[in-house]
Design an enzyme around this catalytic site. Structure first.
Site, PDB file in Angstrom:
ATOM      1  N   ASN A  83       0.835  -1.194   0.000  1.00 49.99           N
ATOM      2  CA  ASN A  83       0.000   0.000   0.000  1.00 49.99           C
ATOM      3  C   ASN A  83       0.876   1.253   0.000  1.00 49.99           C
ATOM      4  O   ASN A  83       2.099   1.187  -0.081  1.00 49.99           O
ATOM      5  CB  ASN A  83      -0.953  -0.036   1.201  1.00 49.99           C
ATOM      6  N   HIS A 113      24.171   1.883  10.406  1.00 49.41           N
ATOM      7  CA  HIS A 113      25.438   2.579  10.652  1.00 49.41           C
ATOM      8  C   HIS A 113      26.011   2.105  11.982  1.00 49.41           C
ATOM      9  O   HIS A 113      25.265   1.719  12.881  1.00 49.41           O
ATOM     10  CB  HIS A 113      25.205   4.098  10.699  1.00 49.41           C
ATOM     11  N   THR A 163      12.793  -6.060  15.376  1.00 52.22           N
ATOM     12  CA  THR A 163      14.245  -6.046  15.554  1.00 52.22           C
ATOM     13  C   THR A 163      14.843  -7.448  15.619  1.00 52.22           C
ATOM     14  O   THR A 163      16.053  -7.600  15.537  1.00 52.22           O
ATOM     15  CB  THR A 163      14.630  -5.296  16.843  1.00 52.22           C
ATOM     16  N   LYS A 164      13.982  -8.473  15.773  1.00 58.83           N
ATOM     17  CA  LYS A 164      14.451  -9.857  15.890  1.00 58.83           C
ATOM     18  C   LYS A 164      13.592 -10.749  15.008  1.00 58.83           C
ATOM     19  O   LYS A 164      12.476 -10.389  14.632  1.00 58.83           O
ATOM     20  CB  LYS A 164      14.368 -10.331  17.341  1.00 58.83           C
ATOM     21  N   ARG A 178       7.054  -8.373  19.530  1.00 54.27           N
ATOM     22  CA  ARG A 178       7.104  -9.639  20.245  1.00 54.27           C
ATOM     23  C   ARG A 178       5.925 -10.515  19.834  1.00 54.27           C
ATOM     24  O   ARG A 178       4.841 -10.012  19.548  1.00 54.27           O
ATOM     25  CB  ARG A 178       7.026  -9.423  21.760  1.00 54.27           C
ATOM     26  N   ARG A 181       0.838 -14.504  20.186  1.00 49.67           N
ATOM     27  CA  ARG A 181       0.187 -15.814  20.175  1.00 49.67           C
ATOM     28  C   ARG A 181       0.357 -16.490  18.829  1.00 49.67           C
ATOM     29  O   ARG A 181       0.726 -15.864  17.839  1.00 49.67           O
ATOM     30  CB  ARG A 181      -1.297 -15.705  20.522  1.00 49.67           C
TER      31      ARG A 181
END
Length: 202
Positions: A83, A113, A163-164, A178, A181
């Protein structure tokens, strides 16, 4: 090894050397033309976006405006939709699977960076690959950071900062993102929260 090769090997590199500035300018001009197309020029849009993106499947559509650094470092599978205001910093590879949908303002950043100011001020930067699996829906204004792998059948909630790595078959939200479920067969009958489908062809 020149700076372009270093960039693609996920090594520190300088973005203004060895033709990289020229590559970005060439792509910016393509993006500029793409973003100025009339919304009814669908055939031209399809042709142009397939010239910008490095590798594409069938049935892909990216709403204008769209922005990316190189374009050729992006791969998308069949049935891809992004979109408005999608931004992909494809300094590193971005590999997107099949049946993937992006809501507005999704950003993928392979670029980064160094943290230490002296290292950062040296001009070196890096690009680390991002991969997104099949059947993924990424909510509005989500940000996907360098090196992230998102599994198959995942939903990323709006405003998340990923980030993970995210495993298959889950809903993940938040900053930092995170898992909240798993997605199960029990979810199939609902189209929004506790609202059930009133049709049979889903």
């Amino acid at each position: 090894m020149n700076q372009r090769e270093r960039m693609m090997e996920e090594l520190p590199y300088k973005a203004w050397l060895d033709g990289l500035s020229e590559d970005r300018m060439e792509n910016k001009l393509k993006i500029y033309d793409y973003n100025l197309l009339r919304p009814d020029q669908l055939e031209k849009m399809d042709k142009m976006i397939k010239d910008i993106i490095g590798r594409t499947g069938e049935n892909i559509f990216i709403e204008q405006p769209f922005h990316c650094d190189y374009g050729k470092n992006i791969e998308v599978g069949n049935n891809f939709f992004a979109n408005y205001n999608c931004t992909i910093l494809d300094v590193g590879k971005v590999i997107i699977g099949e049946n993937v949908q992006f809501a507005p303002n999704v950003s993928i950043y392979t670029a980064g960076h160094p943290i230490h100011p002296k290292s950062r001020n040296s001009g070196y930067e890096y690009g680390i690959k991002v991969t997104i699996g099949n059947n993924v829906w990424i909510g509005g204004s989500a940000v996907i950071n360098p090196g992230v792998n998102i599994g198959d059948n995942v939903v990323i909630g709006s405003g998340s900062v990923v980030t993970k790595d995210i495993p298959d078959n889950v809903i993940a939200v938040g900053n930092p993102c995170r898992v909240i479920r798993e997605i199960t067969d029990a979810d199939r009958k609902y189209y929004f929260k506790d609202r059930e489908f009133d049709v049979d062809d889903y």
